[in-house]
Design a protein around this motif. Sequence first.
Motif: not given
Length: 89
Positions: A27, A45, A47, A49
């Motif tokens: 993260e 955070e 990520h 995708s």
Amino acid sequence: MADHSLTLVNRSNMQLSGIKNVNTFDEDEIILETELGYLCIVGQELHVSMLNLEQGKVALEGTVNSVEYRTQGADIKAKGKNILNRLLK
């Protein structure tokens, strides 16, 4: 050699092409191997995708704080190790 591109929108959505491999990710940090060397993305955070290594495309979401390229053969974790070594001495 395939073209490498990076598009960052509002520091929260990143589209990349010309990606060979995802070396590490969590993260706070993602390290990618690109056609032009290593790419270290630091943020919060983070990520993945979308990941399609056959086409060399990656999409990321999260807050991006920094983007740094390193040359092929460079120790991609050297910066963090040096700080840790200094603290432990």
